[in-house]
Design a protein around this motif. Structure first.
Motif, PDB file in Angstrom:
ATOM      1  N   ARG A 177       0.860  -1.184   0.000  1.00 45.96           N
ATOM      2  CA  ARG A 177       0.000   0.000   0.000  1.00 45.96           C
ATOM      3  C   ARG A 177       0.898   1.236   0.000  1.00 45.96           C
ATOM      4  N   ARG A 178       0.698   2.102  -1.002  1.00 40.80           N
ATOM      5  CA  ARG A 178       1.535   3.301  -1.158  1.00 40.80           C
ATOM      6  C   ARG A 178       0.599   4.500  -1.236  1.00 40.80           C
ATOM      7  N   GLY A 179       0.558   5.269  -0.149  1.00 41.27           N
ATOM      8  CA  GLY A 179      -0.489   6.261  -0.034  1.00 41.27           C
ATOM      9  C   GLY A 179      -0.027   7.693   0.086  1.00 41.27           C
ATOM     10  N   TYR A 180      -1.014   8.562  -0.115  1.00 37.30           N
ATOM     11  CA  TYR A 180      -0.830  10.003   0.067  1.00 37.30           C
ATOM     12  C   TYR A 180      -2.073  10.523   0.774  1.00 37.30           C
ATOM     13  N   MET A 181      -1.868  11.304   1.818  1.00 44.41           N
ATOM     14  CA  MET A 181      -2.976  11.885   2.572  1.00 44.41           C
ATOM     15  C   MET A 181      -2.911  13.394   2.509  1.00 44.41           C
ATOM     16  N   LEU A 182      -4.022  14.015   2.138  1.00 49.95           N
ATOM     17  CA  LEU A 182      -4.119  15.463   2.060  1.00 49.95           C
ATOM     18  C   LEU A 182      -5.089  15.958   3.121  1.00 49.95           C
ATOM     19  N   ASP A 183      -4.651  16.917   3.912  1.00 49.14           N
ATOM     20  CA  ASP A 183      -5.475  17.535   4.948  1.00 49.14           C
ATOM     21  C   ASP A 183      -6.488  18.469   4.281  1.00 49.14           C
ATOM     22  N   ILE A 184      -7.789  18.158   4.423  1.00 50.00           N
ATOM     23  CA  ILE A 184      -8.813  19.063   3.896  1.00 50.00           C
ATOM     24  C   ILE A 184      -9.641  19.666   5.035  1.00 50.00           C
ATOM     25  N   SER A 185      -9.118  19.607   6.249  1.00 54.94           N
ATOM     26  CA  SER A 185      -9.838  20.169   7.389  1.00 54.94           C
ATOM     27  C   SER A 185      -9.177  21.416   7.943  1.00 54.94           C
ATOM     28  N   ARG A 186      -7.939  21.656   7.621  1.00 49.93           N
ATOM     29  CA  ARG A 186      -7.276  22.891   8.024  1.00 49.93           C
ATOM     30  C   ARG A 186      -7.448  23.889   6.883  1.00 49.93           C
ATOM     31  N   ASP A 187      -8.685  24.339   6.730  1.00 52.90           N
ATOM     32  CA  ASP A 187      -9.051  25.473   5.875  1.00 52.90           C
ATOM     33  C   ASP A 187      -9.189  25.149   4.392  1.00 52.90           C
ATOM     34  N   LYS A 188      -8.239  24.462   3.771  1.00 49.60           N
ATOM     35  CA  LYS A 188      -8.292  24.254   2.322  1.00 49.60           C
ATOM     36  C   LYS A 188      -9.067  22.978   1.962  1.00 49.60           C
ATOM     37  N   GLY A 246       2.206  -0.766   4.585  1.00 51.57           N
ATOM     38  CA  GLY A 246       1.995   0.418   3.762  1.00 51.57           C
ATOM     39  C   GLY A 246       2.897   1.572   4.126  1.00 51.57           C
ATOM     40  N   TYR A 247       2.843   2.592   3.262  1.00 50.89           N
ATOM     41  CA  TYR A 247       3.636   3.811   3.401  1.00 50.89           C
ATOM     42  C   TYR A 247       2.682   4.952   3.036  1.00 50.89           C
ATOM     43  N   LEU A 248       2.383   5.807   4.001  1.00 52.20           N
ATOM     44  CA  LEU A 248       1.452   6.915   3.775  1.00 52.20           C
ATOM     45  C   LEU A 248       2.174   8.239   3.973  1.00 52.20           C
ATOM     46  N   ASN A 249       2.321   8.986   2.888  1.00 53.44           N
ATOM     47  CA  ASN A 249       2.952  10.307   2.932  1.00 53.44           C
ATOM     48  C   ASN A 249       1.882  11.339   3.267  1.00 53.44           C
ATOM     49  N   THR A 250       2.041  12.028   4.392  1.00 58.54           N
ATOM     50  CA  THR A 250       0.997  12.929   4.878  1.00 58.54           C
ATOM     51  C   THR A 250       1.327  14.381   4.576  1.00 58.54           C
ATOM     52  N   PRO A 292     -11.694   6.239   3.200  1.00 52.68           N
ATOM     53  CA  PRO A 292     -12.365   7.258   4.013  1.00 52.68           C
ATOM     54  C   PRO A 292     -11.543   7.580   5.250  1.00 52.68           C
ATOM     55  N   ASN A 293     -11.638   8.816   5.690  1.00 51.06           N
ATOM     56  CA  ASN A 293     -10.836   9.286   6.808  1.00 51.06           C
ATOM     57  C   ASN A 293     -11.693  10.262   7.615  1.00 51.06           C
ATOM     58  N   GLN A 334      -6.056   9.430   0.764  1.00 50.79           N
ATOM     59  CA  GLN A 334      -6.935   9.775   1.878  1.00 50.79           C
ATOM     60  C   GLN A 334      -7.117  11.288   1.946  1.00 50.79           C
ATOM     61  N   LEU A 335      -8.317  11.705   2.251  1.00 50.70           N
ATOM     62  CA  LEU A 335      -8.620  13.110   2.488  1.00 50.70           C
ATOM     63  C   LEU A 335      -8.915  13.252   3.977  1.00 50.70           C
ATOM     64  N   TYR A 336      -7.948  13.806   4.713  1.00 46.34           N
ATOM     65  CA  TYR A 336      -8.093  13.902   6.164  1.00 46.34           C
ATOM     66  C   TYR A 336      -9.254  14.830   6.507  1.00 46.34           C
TER      67      TYR A 336
END
Length: 638
Positions: free
Chosen positions: A150-161, A424-428, A227-228, A184-186
């Motif tokens: 599992r090779r992931g990327y997580m983007l924060d969508i709760s700190r304003d953007k 897995g590896y999740l880049n946050t 989902p996150n 993932q969309l945090y």
């Protein structure tokens, strides 16, 4: 003499071939596991390469699903080309593919459909190399497979953007190019739950219909949209509203490791806390096709300091924490999903790790360049649990990046994740304190994380410029990537200790507090701030000399320049404070305050103007208010 000429000619040919091979491999990110470049070229007949543009166009446009098990041919006057994709489940490694190119054919064999897709992505990079350089496509064979399932990327969508759909689709295309297979969309409060409008009404949330659209778009590119929803700590965007206050661990101020806090974490002993999560899960999860669900549960700093204090003292804070997490996990399982959870809290109670349900996945995060993955990962391995390594882009609280720290963190996560068998590896990519860093500032560390998650042993740093210049920015000058990388290293000139922020952001955030009371700001010196400004100015010159041709070229240049100027404002404020009595913002001279106010006012206007090009309007006011607060502070002093 004739023999000598032949030797020289052979040497020159071999040298040219080696150069050719090196140029090609710079286009391949992630770096393939094994690559052998043979002599000869596709469409080479008796030493001459015959162009066959129709065949190349066929390869570029055809979908893997259309041709599994079939062979496609294309004829030209002198050659017949074949292109085939085949499934071979006997390939030993998961997601493995083999790509072979000879003078008349291109063939990809994959263990499954996803593997075929990854092989085709590598082929696209090879085709792009040929287009850019005008050189023929060499005969070669590539055998490749990933280090992490599992090779992931997580983007924060709760700190304003909260990005627009167009921005998300563009980002997903980028993730697919680099063989990322989890996204993932945090989320804290930015999903449009039907009964909780109060929480999201000013945030421009993602709707259920949009989630289903994003999920389908990801699925077509073999990306699992996980989902996150944070479910324990980081509930401040809910608890700030009085109608949810009764759910808080600390409805009023309590002492935590972060200082005085309130309205941050749920009270896990209250049945209504669990009832809320049940309701949210029931509405959220049916919109996703993934078998996984990240329930968060990190940084529950208020736990045991408020209404659960007596129970935590009686049974232990770790047990109270884990009991609630287990309840959440059981609820997740009702929907046929497996829960992921952040591993920071349970690591404070390592004796309980063996009590975590076996179907849960621990997300072991750490962003310092020296975070001890090597100490923490074995604790989950020994318990027989699945776990991810979760490094980060380190772009949050930086405005323009902290590349050196990030690159080291990303590499160490891959090294130790592979060593200890991480699933897995999740880049946050977080958005703390205003989410002032533009998405484009994160591209170098996004690409680096993707490269490491596929091939943990291959240092990708030499590949990043080509990956960005040729595939993302389409900048023939190469200057845009040079500018980005220089900006991301400018913080090093400040020579302050590593931390979860750089000097530029620290100045804009900590303008009310003493510089001498913080381990980073107390080390700031004028000469070093000036060196950093010189680095930023050089980067801006490079940016001005770039010539990107991507669809989003103008906004990319504009947002990077805005970030650079905002970082410079942090430097200007730092210099003014170092010249002021007691290093205090309120003691800056009136003339300097006016200059700072005028500069910041211009930057705020630009911040507002650029925001809605890539992002939804919700969150803009909260992000901009942090800058406006500083502007009002300037004016109040003046």
């Amino acid at each position: 003499m004739t023999k000598l000429i032949k030797i020289i000619t052979l040497f020159l040919c071999n040298s040219l071939f080696a150069t050719h091979a090196q140029e090609l491999t710079h286009y391949l990110l992630p770096a393939p596991r094994e690559i052998n470049i043979d002599k000869g070229y596709l469409n080479e007949i008796q030493g001459a390469v015959i162009p066959n543009h129709n065949f190349i166009e066929l390869i570029e446009n055809i979908s893997p699903f259309d041709i599994v098990g079939d062979v496609k041919t294309h004829s030209s006057p002198l050659t017949i080309n074949t292109f085939s994709l085949e499934i071979d489940s006997a390939l030993r490694n998961k997601q493995a593919y083999c790509l072979t190119i000879d003078s008349t054919s291109v063939k990809i064999v994959g263990r499954d459909n996803a593997a075929l897709f990854y092989g085709k992505q590598t082929l696209q990079q090879i085709l792009q190399y040929s287009k850019d350089t005008g050189k023929p496509i060499p005969c070669l064979s590539i055998t490749d497979w990933p280090d992490f399932e599992r090779r992931g990327y997580m983007l924060d969508i709760s700190r304003d953007k909260v990005p627009t759909m167009e921005t998300l689709y563009q980002l997903i295309d980028m993730l697919a190019l680099w063989k990322i297979n989890e996204f993932q969309l945090y989320t804290e409060h930015t999903f449009a739950y039907k009964n909780h409008r109060t929480v999201w009404k000013d945030a421009s949330p993602i709707t259920a219909e949009e989630v289903r659209m994003i999920d389908a778009y990801c699925k077509a590119k073999f990306i699992d949209l996980v989902p996150n929803q944070n479910s324990f700590g980081h509930m401040e965007n809910w608890l700030m509203h009085d109608q949810y206050l009764h759910l808080a661990e600390c409805p009023t101020d309590c002492n935590t490791i972060w200082g005085t806090r309130s309205r941050h974490s749920l009270n896990p002993l209250l049945p209504e806390s669990f009832d809320l999560m049940q309701e949210l899960y029931a509405e959220l999860l049916p919109n996703f096709s993934s078998q996984y669900f990240n329930i968060g549960c990190d940084e529950t700093v208020e736990l045991g300091n408020g209404l659960s204090k007596q129970e935590c003292q009686k049974h232990g804070k770790g047990k109270v924490y884990l009991d609630f997490v287990k309840k959440l996990n059981s609820e997740v399982n009702k929907y046929g999903r497996k829960a992921q959870f952040w591993g920071d809290i349970i690591l404070k109670h390592p004796e309980l790790i063996s009590s975590i349900p076996e179907n849960m996945t621990a997300m072991v995060w750490g962003y310092d360049s020296k975070y001890p993955f090597e100490e923490n990962l074995p604790k989950f391995e020994e318990a027989g649990l699945d776990y991810y390594v979760c490094p980060g882009t380190s772009t949050w609280r930086s405005i323009i990046g902290r590349n050196k720290d990030a690159f080291t963190n990303l590499g160490r996560a891959a090294q130790y994740g592979k060593k200890f068998g991480a699933k897995g590896y999740l880049n946050t990519n977080w958005g703390d304190w205003g989410h002032w860093q533009p998405l484009s500032v994160c591209y170098p560390t996004l690409a680096t994380g993707a490269a490491y998650s596929w091939n943990a042993q291959m240092d990708p740093m030499e590949l990043i410029p080509t990956a960005l210049n040729k595939f993302i920015f389409k900048d023939s000058t190469g200057n845009l990537t040079k500018a980005l990388l220089k900006l991301g290293d400018a913080y090093l000139a400040c020579e302050i200790p590593e931390g979860n922020a750089n000097a530029f952001h620290l100045m804009l955030r900590r303008y009310r507090w003493t510089m001498k009371g913080h381990y980073q700001t107390k080390m700031l010196k004028k000469k070093n701030l000036l060196k950093a400004e010189q680095e930023i100015d050089t980067a801006i010159l490079l940016l001005d000399q770039s010539a990107p041709m991507s669809r989003d070229a103008q906004i990319t240049v504009d947002e990077i320049k805005q970030a650079a100027m905002l970082a410079k404002h942090g430097i200007h404020l730092g210099l003014a404070r170092l010249n002021a009595k007691q290093l205090a913002t309120e003691n800056i001279s009136p003339d300097t305050l006016q200059i700072l106010a005028n500069e910041l006012d211009t930057l705020i206007k630009k911040h507002d103007e650029l925001w809605t090009i890539r992002n939804r309007e919700g969150g803009l006011q909260r992000s901009g208010q942090k800058l406006n607060d500083l502007l009002e502070f300037y004016k109040a002093i003046d």
